[in-house]
Structure formats: C-alpha cells, structure tokens
Scaffold this motif. Structure first.
Motif, PDB file in Angstrom:
ATOM      1  N   GLU A  19       0.843  -1.205   0.000  1.00 26.47           N
ATOM      2  CA  GLU A  19       0.000   0.000   0.000  1.00 26.47           C
ATOM      3  C   GLU A  19       0.874   1.249   0.000  1.00 26.47           C
ATOM      4  N   GLU A  65       2.182   1.913  -3.424  1.00 28.40           N
ATOM      5  CA  GLU A  65       1.134   2.480  -4.281  1.00 28.40           C
ATOM      6  C   GLU A  65       0.924   3.960  -3.992  1.00 28.40           C
ATOM      7  N   ARG A  66       0.978   4.339  -2.717  1.00 25.36           N
ATOM      8  CA  ARG A  66       0.821   5.749  -2.361  1.00 25.36           C
ATOM      9  C   ARG A  66       1.990   6.576  -2.893  1.00 25.36           C
ATOM     10  N   ASP A 116       3.824   5.903  -5.538  1.00 29.36           N
ATOM     11  CA  ASP A 116       3.664   6.004  -6.985  1.00 29.36           C
ATOM     12  C   ASP A 116       2.623   7.064  -7.338  1.00 29.36           C
ATOM     13  N   ALA A 117       1.521   7.104  -6.580  1.00 24.03           N
ATOM     14  CA  ALA A 117       0.448   8.058  -6.866  1.00 24.03           C
ATOM     15  C   ALA A 117       0.836   9.491  -6.509  1.00 24.03           C
ATOM     16  N   ALA A 118       1.671   9.662  -5.474  1.00 24.56           N
ATOM     17  CA  ALA A 118       2.016  11.004  -4.988  1.00 24.56           C
ATOM     18  C   ALA A 118       3.157  11.650  -5.762  1.00 24.56           C
ATOM     19  N   ALA A 153       3.344  13.497 -11.899  1.00 24.66           N
ATOM     20  CA  ALA A 153       2.792  12.744 -13.018  1.00 24.66           C
ATOM     21  C   ALA A 153       3.812  12.631 -14.146  1.00 24.66           C
TER      22      ALA A 153
END
Length: 288
Positions: free
Chosen positions: A215, A218-219, A221-223, A226
């Motif tokens: 998790e 994933e956080r 990668d998302a933060a 872009a």
C-alpha cells in the motif's frame, strides 16, 4: 586574546579549522546538489525519508529498497555504506544513504536522512544542512513516525516536523505510521483519528514485519509527479538503437515496434526526459 603569543596562535589555529570545516560543508552541499541534478537528468524520481530518530526510517529504507545501492558512476556512492544501519541510538544515520527503490513503472531513489531531534542546537543544525537539502529537494517526502509512542509525543513531533519541512519544502508529504507491530489495532485507529489534521490519509506499516508495504508503494507512486506518455517514431539510422537504449535507461517503456524503415517506441517519463527524447529524435531525422 592578549594573553601571550602562544594563546594568540592557538586562537588563529581554531579559526582556521572553523574556516576549513565551513568550506568542507559547502563543498558537500554543492556535491549533493550536483548528484541530485544528475539523478533527475537520468530520469529518477527522488523520495526522502524524514522524521525523528528511532522512528524506523533506516529499517523502512531497507524494506523498500532494491538490493544494490545506486550511484551515477559506480555500484555505491563513495560516501555511503552498502546499507543503512538499524540501531536504537541517536545519530546512527549521520549522512545520507540512497538506494534504488522497487516500483514497477518508475525509477526511484530513496534517501534516508538524519533524524530530527528536539531542541537541536543551531550550530549542530548547520552541520546537517547538506543532509536536510536531500529532504527539501525531493519530489516526495515520507514523514515517518513511531506509532507506538504516546499520542501527545507523536502530536508534538508531527507539529515540529511540519514546521521544519514546510519551511523550504514544496514536495508533497505522506505520513507513515511505522512500528504498527507494537500497537494494538484499536489504539492505532484512535491515534490516527486524533492526528488526522496533522497527518491526513497516513499509511500504517511495520518495517520490521514488512506488513502493508505494498500500500505504501502504491501511495508513493500516486504522490510522485505525473509522468508524460510519449510515442516516438524514429527513422532507422546507425544511431537509432543507441537512442532506443537511452529511452530504456531513462523511462518506462511500454512497447517497441521495429519496422524496416523505422522504430516506434511508446514510453512514460518525466517531462524533462520526454523533452530530451524529442531532441534525440530530431537529431536522427537530420541524419536520415
């Protein structure tokens, strides 16, 4: 100071040493800045671990990192050990330790930094300035706290950490509640709810047990900033394969299609890497 030639000479020696140390710290800061720029030019996203001592940052780095330390020219930075130590002591991590982090679609470097300490003297803070620059210049900061500590202590440390980080940091901050293996689920949920204003949407992990690390990945990668998706059509020349290899080294390549007259490469990368790939493609077109 007027006590004789010997004492005056001693004073000058001390002043000379202070001057040399300041020059050394300045050189370290410049070197680290050059390294960060080189890493970004190579397509790496930079993530920094921050927080108080004994929060488990070094253990978390070892859990998230790949097996090999990364340097621009060698397997290991000349000033780094092969791994960050994990000890229950102050100042265990005095320098920065940088390792490649395992993410599927990104090239990420994760840096462990010196831990914050309450009421740290100003002269000692100056010594760690180059280390803190790794936090201020990162693309993302993981603020690690010890979830097993009393609520009041966590609240105070979070507030102080935010004061330090937001002073010069512009990157997003993800709060990581570490050492969840030492606290009951109900108590952890209560702490996270009480600290929601200081730590919105935190990630709870145990670096020791390697729990919930997916998790956290994933956080991260998302933060992170872009990435742009690009599709290059390269004419087939003598240098085409070197450009394809360069894109593989600096970006996440989705597909490569080889034709008789051209190569089509679909990839995702930082905007600066996309821009540089356009320049390389233009050079190939000029050669064709």
């Amino acid at each position: 100071m007027g006590l004789g030639e010997y004492d005056e000479s001693r004073e000058q020696d001390i002043k000379a040493r202070i001057s040399r140390i300041r020059d050394e710290l300045s050189n370290i800061e410049k070197t680290e800045q050059q390294r960060r720029e080189t890493r970004r030019e190579s397509g790496f996203d930079l993530v920094a671990l921050a927080g108080y001592t004994n929060a488990g940052k070094s253990t978390l780095l070892r859990r998230l990192a790949a097996d090999v330390a990364v340097d621009e020219n060698d397997d290991r930075h000349p000033d780094l050990d092969t791994t960050a130590e994990s000890q229950d002591d102050l100042f265990t991590t005095l320098g920065t330790t940088t390792r490649r982090m395992e993410l599927a679609r990104r090239d990420v470097l994760l840096t462990d930094t010196v831990g914050f300490i309450s009421d740290l003297p100003h002269w000692l803070v100056e010594s760690f300035k180059s280390t803190l620059e790794s936090v201020y210049q990162a693309d993302l900061v993981l603020l690690v706290v010890d979830a097993s500590e009393p609520l009041a202590d966590i609240q105070e440390k979070l507030a102080t950490s935010h004061d330090t980080l937001y002073e010069r940091n512009e990157a997003p901050i993800v709060t990581v509640f570490n050492k969840t293996d030492r606290v009951e689920d109900a108590a952890l949920a209560e702490k996270m709810e009480a600290l929601a204003a200081l730590a919105p949407a935190p990630v709870a992990v145990s670096a020791r047990d390697a729990s919930n690390l997916e998790e956290l990945r994933e956080r991260i990668d998302a933060a992170l900033p872009a990435r742009e998706r690009e599709r290059l059509v390269l004419p087939m020349t003598e240098d085409t394969m070197s450009v394809v290899s360069w894109v593989h080294d600096h970006a996440h390549v989705r597909t490569v299609d080889y034709g008789d007259q051209e190569v089509v490469i679909d990839f995702e990368a930082r905007p600066t890497i996309v821009e540089r790939s356009h320049a390389k493609a233009s050079d190939l077109v000029a050669e064709a």
